[in-house]
Write a protein that holds these residues in place. Structure first.
Motif, mmCIF file in Angstrom:
data_model
loop_
_atom_site.group_PDB
_atom_site.id
_atom_site.type_symbol
_atom_site.label_atom_id
_atom_site.label_comp_id
_atom_site.label_asym_id
_atom_site.label_seq_id
_atom_site.Cartn_x
_atom_site.Cartn_y
_atom_site.Cartn_z
ATOM 1 N N PRO A 159 13.102 6.376 -31.806
ATOM 2 C CA PRO A 159 13.047 5.167 -30.975
ATOM 3 C C PRO A 159 11.953 5.257 -29.917
ATOM 4 O O PRO A 159 11.687 6.329 -29.377
ATOM 5 N N GLU A 173 16.510 3.911 -26.237
ATOM 6 C CA GLU A 173 17.701 4.653 -26.651
ATOM 7 C C GLU A 173 17.884 5.931 -25.840
ATOM 8 O O GLU A 173 16.929 6.657 -25.580
ATOM 9 N N LYS A 197 17.871 -3.361 -34.192
ATOM 10 C CA LYS A 197 17.916 -1.898 -34.018
ATOM 11 C C LYS A 197 17.616 -1.188 -35.331
ATOM 12 O O LYS A 197 17.099 -0.074 -35.323
ATOM 13 N N PRO A 240 12.983 -0.894 -28.094
ATOM 14 C CA PRO A 240 14.247 -1.153 -27.398
ATOM 15 C C PRO A 240 14.659 -2.628 -27.510
ATOM 16 O O PRO A 240 13.795 -3.510 -27.568
ATOM 17 N N ASP A 300 20.201 -1.815 -25.889
ATOM 18 C CA ASP A 300 19.679 -0.755 -25.030
ATOM 19 C C ASP A 300 19.651 -1.171 -23.569
ATOM 20 O O ASP A 300 19.295 -0.363 -22.708
ATOM 21 N N GLU A 354 28.677 5.639 -26.433
ATOM 22 C CA GLU A 354 27.991 6.912 -26.621
ATOM 23 C C GLU A 354 28.939 7.995 -27.114
ATOM 24 O O GLU A 354 28.504 8.965 -27.753
#
Lengths: 336, 336, 336, 336
Positions: free
Chosen positions: A79, A92, A259, A265, A293, A334
């Motif tokens: 990314p 990211e 994505k 982003p 993001d 996450e």
């Protein structure tokens, strides 16, 4: 086809690569960015890419069959992360929050927003000084003087600035006072502006058009990258539909799709997206879980008095709650 | 205007109320549901509602100015919760997961799905036996025999069934084998079907039309309620747009808007919404954070062999992960 | 693939054809209409169609690769003309005008419209007795009694009737009093209704869905034809869009496209299409020049008092002018 | 509110009018065009307009309550007619035909088109030299050199030129070689460009946005007028929709609606509108009957070899037939 050239390639070697690619019948676009030198070769003929790949000076080569090339995740899997300085990075690995009023209105207003952002550890402030307005008789922003004031206060407080640029001639005037140039939905296919921003080296947040397709958004980003600027963020901000219950349809479907297709982003603007203050929070949280993001939203000390877009702007109380909840949602994402 | 009558009101008293309302110049619709007796009075003349409110037999009275009345949150603030039996309830306070194949295909397929759902503590299985298909030559489902098999296996395993009903004459045939009737997007304004489902007392999941407005969805629900059935869930399933990167645009904006306008549960269908298997998870998680009361999605033991909609159907591995993550997201939302 | 069988084919010969087609791996649908016996065979395998074409009992055979078959102009080049009796024919070679109120309201209203139509030599009257309405509390039409009155007056005056049917059970009730069944936009994918109308032998005018595609409209027509009824007219009536300046976007692009793709007559409804009385004339004249085979519009003795759709209904004065101008425009088109 | 000032008003009188309007609480925009001096005053307070109307130097005064003012037919009932010189006028009272290739490609191509236009008595040629393209790698036009060649050939043959301008800096470069500046759909809300064209005095054809509303188109025109240029034509060129059977939906509903709302000429572009060569004729004829003041379409000596938009471009044979038929249709319309 993307050909990555070795850095500092002698002119003769580069000319050789160009000649070989031309010989196959491909049209070549030379691209030099902050991060590298590339050739984008457009053509349809099939051939063994190793014949090009093994030429002296060629670092790597990729076949990309989409209409867009340099922004495709098919060749660059890692990314893109955009460094705004002072440890502020978009991409990211972190969740970026950008907040502030629709329009910059006064010194006091800027100071109040800055204080609110600092108290909540938000590093990027949005605020328009050149405003695209449907009617020629509406308030069109404070202009360059407003921007200089905006920049002075933010730079004293370690806050980065994102603000809209509307035309080529403004780039040079604005560039010293801006950290991220925003391209608005109405300019998402203003190709001259995209070209010029590609030449500017300054990070760009590119909004999807009012009824722009995913493909058009990606090709608009390709304009910027192919003119020399890799620091691009894409922004979903709602599309036009038949539905009258909200201002636009914030299209979160775009988030996972973008994505996957690009290494850039992806930021979401729920304020313009749904256009109703009370729904900014649920749509922002949804954006986090969809994989965004970052989020850019409108906050103002007194939304009901805002010069523009007050109906979709939250006050500081709501903003504080929103920031906290987005961070919790991001932490959960996450953890997956 | 909604007039709530006392239960078991003597006919003479009711006639008196009707007469008084008619005298004001309002047209009265009598509504009797599982839960109560109502009069919905439609008119424009202004008058003191206490003149009706104080009549013998009137429990309460509300002015509602929307085109829809009985489903409005303006008079009923408490959310509707729909009890499917055996402790399975849909509505605020829990997050309902409904999963299963697009089409019921075989005994083995049903058993495999049921086993998967039980292993993940999911209580409601979706699966079509009457399939609306654009082409007359496509597979139209296993029909009533398939439904009976579906019902036998599910009832043995404590799983509730949701399946689509396409026409009035099917209601009676299907009713003993179904826990929730689904009304598909193409029938969302099939008013005769809505009327008949209103008379059926069975819970109904009502999908938004292919390009249906929020207002039309709410009025379609009003058809069902005003014919006598309060057990209605609304379902966002994607709207048609110009964008070709996905099947439909799953419109999560509808979720917070519907939650404010009506007391009915709001369910989201990400499978039809975005129409691409890999994006079902992010859109489902986004739906949770947007405030949905549940999600209905397509899962199949071998999606690539599914008779219909395979491209948007997840396998059991992905389904298990999705269920776990949706529950974590819901737990976070509830903690706010 | 369409296989046209000889009329009155012995059962054994037909069974032989079926067996041979099954042997190739194609799924066969038997279709018997007013005009002929067909087999529609669906499959992907390539083979020499002469092997089927030369079988005893096969009159002709055509490969059609679209999703729709029987309604395709690729096999039937001659336009379909629908005979309503008494010399009233719809289809290429004449321009059909259908006019009347949105809703049938009273004996007097019908008589006034009939008189107006006769004075202008218009042979087909529109008028709804079962009305699909967004709200359950709105006027839903005079029902069967209204239809019988409508039929009595029209049949005494040589006027044909087109009126909307909303559900399967109404077909039998209505069939003796109707010359053309109209399927409304909201029922354009009510597949059970389409199936039943296919079995009914009565001409059908099928409206495009509220946001229906050309492809969906054609497949809906295929439902009717493949169930046995060749007498189908298609109707463009406006599609839903973001534009708020008119009720719908009357999509005249559909006219030349449909005329190329299918042999069925194409009718345009400007009243629902644009939804504003003053613009019915220009849109009707445009429809003529775009190639429409007819126009259906709303006319009423006193539009401002109409029970429904008054804002898009013209009075007799405007209607008379419209009829005259459409005929002049059609004459010009025919002269090309 | 529009205040028309007397020509050559002494500064002191003008200042007095401005002061009086400011005193009422209205914000005043001073507008000077080719044809007159106006004040556009924006405000909400009610007052007796005669107090302003009778001031020295005020020629006339009108209340206009729309978001747009100067382009409204509510104050200027007479249609705007734009004189391109040499007897070429666009606006009510004639039907203007503008034809030519999507892109200017070569001297020979221009000459062939010019010859075709002259043979058919068409006075305005379209052709792009700066091309907005979705992809940065596509052909972007011959640029200024192409325009000069285009201008040389046309001016020798008495043909007027309409061509697209994409950015402010091009206006000055192009202005001597252009008769009408075209603003493309993607720039329809490029407000800086509109402002600059307002200052340029050259006629402008303004296209509706890709999903632009009627209201937005009118406000974009107001930008041009309020910056000093009255010579504006509006152009319907198709809107974006869900339908995949054609490139865009040519929205002829816009024609009668625009003709009522504004005094500006309304032109239709069927080539981009439907995007398929074979349907350009029926849509053009429909545009005539809908009330258009002109049609702009793509014609090329060999459409299949065109650099861009070949699929929607007609050849000269089809163009000749189209011109003849449009003129016959216009003659019929004028006879009504």
């Amino acid at each position: 086809m993307i050909i990555i050239l070795q850095q500092g390639l002698p002119a003769a070697q580069k000319a050789n690569v160009l000649e070989q690619v031309n010989n196959i019948g491909y049209k070549v676009n030379e691209v030099e960015t902050q991060a590298g030198d590339y050739l984008v070769a457009i053509g349809k003929k099939e051939f063994d890419i190793r014949t090009i790949g093994q030429l002296p000076g060629v670092a790597d080569i990729f076949m990309v069959t989409d209409e867009y090339q340099l922004i495709s995740r098919k060749w660059r899997v890692e990314p893109t992360r955009i460094d705004l300085g002072d440890g502020v990075v978009v991409g990211e690995g972190q969740f970026s929050i950008m907040a502030g009023p629709c329009s910059i209105e006064s010194e006091q207003q800027i100071e109040q927003v800055v204080e609110h952002l600092k108290a909540n550890n938000v590093k990027i402030m949005r605020g328009g000084v050149f405003k695209p307005r449907s009617s020629p008789y509406a308030f069109r922003g404070m202009g360059l003087d407003g921007l200089k004031m905006f920049h002075r206060i933010c730079s004293e407080n370690g806050i980065k600035i994102i603000t809209e640029v509307m035309q080529v001639s403004q780039i040079e005037e604005m560039i010293d006072y801006v950290d991220v140039f925003q391209v608005g939905a109405r300019n998402s296919q203003n190709f001259n502006l995209l070209d010029a921003l590609g030449a500017s080296q300054k990070p760009v947040l590119l909004k999807r058009g009012i009824s722009g397709t995913i493909e058009e958004l990606l090709q608009a980003a390709e304009y910027i990258f192919s003119n020399g600027n890799e620091n691009i963020m894409l922004c979903e901000r709602g599309i036009r539909s038949y539905e009258k219950a909200y201002r636009n349809v914030l299209d979160l479907n775009a988030v996972p799709v973008l994505k996957e297709k690009t290494h850039l982003p992806v930021i979401v603007d729920p304020s313009h997206g749904i256009g109703i203050r009370d729904y900014v929070e649920p749509m922002s949280l949804a954006a986090v879980m969809a994989g965004a993001d970052g989020v850019i939203y409108e906050a103002h000390p007194r939304p009901e008095e805002a010069y523009s877009d007050g109906q979709q702007t939250v006050n500081f109380h709501a903003s504080e709650r929103l920031i906290s909840r987005m961070r919790q949602a991001y932490a959960l994402r996450e953890s997956f």
